[in-house]
Design a protein around this motif. Structure first.
Motif, PDB file in Angstrom:
ATOM      1  N   ALA A  47       0.712   4.703  -1.032  1.00 17.15           N
ATOM      2  CA  ALA A  47      -0.293   5.422  -1.350  1.00 17.15           C
ATOM      3  C   ALA A  47      -1.329   6.464  -0.098  1.00 17.15           C
ATOM      4  O   ALA A  47      -1.045   7.539  -0.363  1.00 17.15           O
ATOM      5  CB  ALA A  47      -1.408   5.396  -2.549  1.00 17.15           C
ATOM      6  N   ASN A 229       0.816   1.778 -10.694  1.00 18.23           N
ATOM      7  CA  ASN A 229       1.036   0.970  -9.309  1.00 18.23           C
ATOM      8  C   ASN A 229       2.639   0.170  -9.829  1.00 18.23           C
ATOM      9  O   ASN A 229       3.283   0.832 -10.538  1.00 18.23           O
ATOM     10  CB  ASN A 229       0.851   0.211  -9.255  1.00 18.23           C
ATOM     11  N   LYS A 230       3.374  -0.248  -8.617  1.00 19.37           N
ATOM     12  CA  LYS A 230       4.730  -0.522  -8.025  1.00 19.37           C
ATOM     13  C   LYS A 230       5.352  -0.743  -9.950  1.00 19.37           C
ATOM     14  O   LYS A 230       4.527  -1.553 -10.509  1.00 19.37           O
ATOM     15  CB  LYS A 230       5.148  -1.384  -7.573  1.00 19.37           C
TER      16      LYS A 230
HETATM   17  O1  MRU Z   1       7.110   3.257  -3.947  1.00 20.34           O
HETATM   18  P1  MRU Z   1       5.651   2.757  -2.597  1.00 20.34           P
HETATM   19  O2  MRU Z   1       6.480   1.605  -1.587  1.00 20.34           O
HETATM   20  O3  MRU Z   1       4.870   3.788  -2.463  1.00 20.34           O
HETATM   21  O4  MRU Z   1       5.155   1.683  -3.616  1.00 20.34           O
HETATM   22  C1  MRU Z   1       3.234   1.232  -2.950  1.00 20.34           C
HETATM   23  C2  MRU Z   1       3.129   0.538  -4.540  1.00 20.34           C
HETATM   24  O5  MRU Z   1       3.033   1.180  -5.394  1.00 20.34           O
HETATM   25  C3  MRU Z   1       1.302   0.307  -3.462  1.00 20.34           C
HETATM   26  O6  MRU Z   1       1.214  -0.925  -4.767  1.00 20.34           O
HETATM   27  C4  MRU Z   1       0.296   1.285  -3.598  1.00 20.34           C
HETATM   28  O7  MRU Z   1       0.834   2.191  -3.002  1.00 20.34           O
HETATM   29  C5  MRU Z   1      -1.013   0.814  -3.088  1.00 20.34           C
HETATM   30  S1  MRU Z   1      -0.605   0.167  -1.178  1.00 20.34           S
HETATM   31  C6  MRU Z   1      -2.433  -0.338  -0.895  1.00 20.34           C
END
Ligand code: MRU
Length: 320
Positions: A47, A229-230
């Motif tokens: 993010a 989150n992911k």
């Molecule tokens: O699909 P992505 O790799 O962009 O997903 C990232 C995440 O889910 C991270 O946990 C989130 O962006 C926090 S990064 C500090």
């Protein structure tokens, strides 16, 4: 400390995270629409890093005399869930002057502020980490996902640097394996003791008493603390709560979205079937296998023991 991108005179030099850790390839982006493509294809991801990249995309648009609204609309359509993207774009949109020098300076400020927020998140979050803790984490939330240091991985990094003698269980994070490819890469480089695990291993490790806390990042946090989150993060939170293990979220204030009262309103990105059906371009599922591939899930605030931001540690009930 590895950085996902850097500005060089009139272009954005971006680390291509799709080929890490086996290759270190750098993309040279000189047009804003190349940044749109890099975000969409996840050459850059995480993010805060998406927000920084979008800000530099706006600088490229200003440099090439592209209308502000055109560049903003294209960058905003690249990925829907991480609110940092929209936060960074609004910040540049709200500037009174659309000039390359001004926009570049603002993009650089966004990047520098993110780095400073991550150091502060690390300091606050490390207070939650006990000596010798076994910490479980998911996805990649480190230097690669931010302007540097990281959020959840920043807490882990700070705790390690403080000599807490921690050990990390890093979830593989199917389907794109950010945990296995990127978090393992960062933990190895830093000399932080860890084991990578397949996602399905998390529950049995918790049941065996081998996990002291879980810490994850966030892509968007609603006013009531519900956190996107992911994909798979919600499952970890449910498991952690079942086993009485603290579950923490670490994120900068640029990840807060107080305009959304609950997480039900967070847009969840769905990505291509190929992310699931193919590995490194090799088909592993039947042709035309029906696939549902959401990239994120939402963990309700009541399952989150604490949220760590650069301002400190807050606990439920949340009100942002
Ligand atoms: O699909 P992505 O790799 O962009 O997903 C990232 C995440 O889910 C991270 O946990 C989130 O962006 C926090 S990064 C500090």
């Amino acid at each position: 400390m590895i950085s996902p991108m850097r500005w060089d005179r009139d272009r954005l030099i971006m680390l291509d995270q799709r080929v890490l850790p086996t290759q270190e390839a750098w993309l040279e982006l000189s047009q804003y629409h190349e940044v749109v493509q890099a975000i969409r294809d996840m050459a850059v991801r995480g993010a805060p890093a998406i927000g920084v990249a979008a800000a530099y995309g706006m600088a490229l648009a200003a440099l090439n005399h592209v209308p502000k609204h055109q560049a903003k609309a294209a960058l905003a359509a690249s990925r829907p869930t991480a609110v940092n993207l929209f936060w960074a774009l609004d910040r540049i949109d709200n500037m009174p002057i659309w000039s390359f020098e001004e926009v570049l300076a603002e993009a650089q400020a966004i990047e520098q502020e993110d780095l400073e927020m991550n150091y502060a998140i690390g300091r606050h979050g490390a207070e939650l980490i006990a000596q010798g803790a076994n910490i479980m984490t998911v996805c990649n939330t480190g230097s690669l996902a931010t302007a540097g240091h990281g959020t959840a991985l920043g807490v882990i990094r700070t705790a390690h640097q403080e000599g807490k003698g921690i050990h990390v269980y890093s979830c593989e994070t199917r389907p794109r394996q950010q945990g296995l490819r990127l978090t393992a890469y960062e933990l190895s480089a830093e000399g932080i003791p860890f084991h990578s695990i397949a996602d399905g291993v998390a529950g049995s490790l918790m049941r065996a008493g081998k996990v002291d806390c879980v810490i994850a990042g966030a892509d968007r946090i609603a006013a009531n603390g519900d956190s996107a989150n992911k994909i798979g993060t919600y499952s970890l939170a449910v498991l952690a709560n079942h086993h009485g293990i603290p579950f923490y979220i670490a994120a900068p204030s640029s990840t807060l979205d107080p305009t959304l009262p609950t997480g039900d309103l967070i847009p969840i990105e769905e990505r291509s079937a190929e992310e699931l059906t193919h590995i490194e371009g090799i088909q592993i599922a039947p042709t035309n296998c029906p696939v549902f591939n959401p990239a994120f899930d939402v963990t309700p605030g009541h399952l989150i023991s604490a949220i760590v931001t650069e301002k400190g540690i807050v606990r439920a009930p949340y009100s942002f």
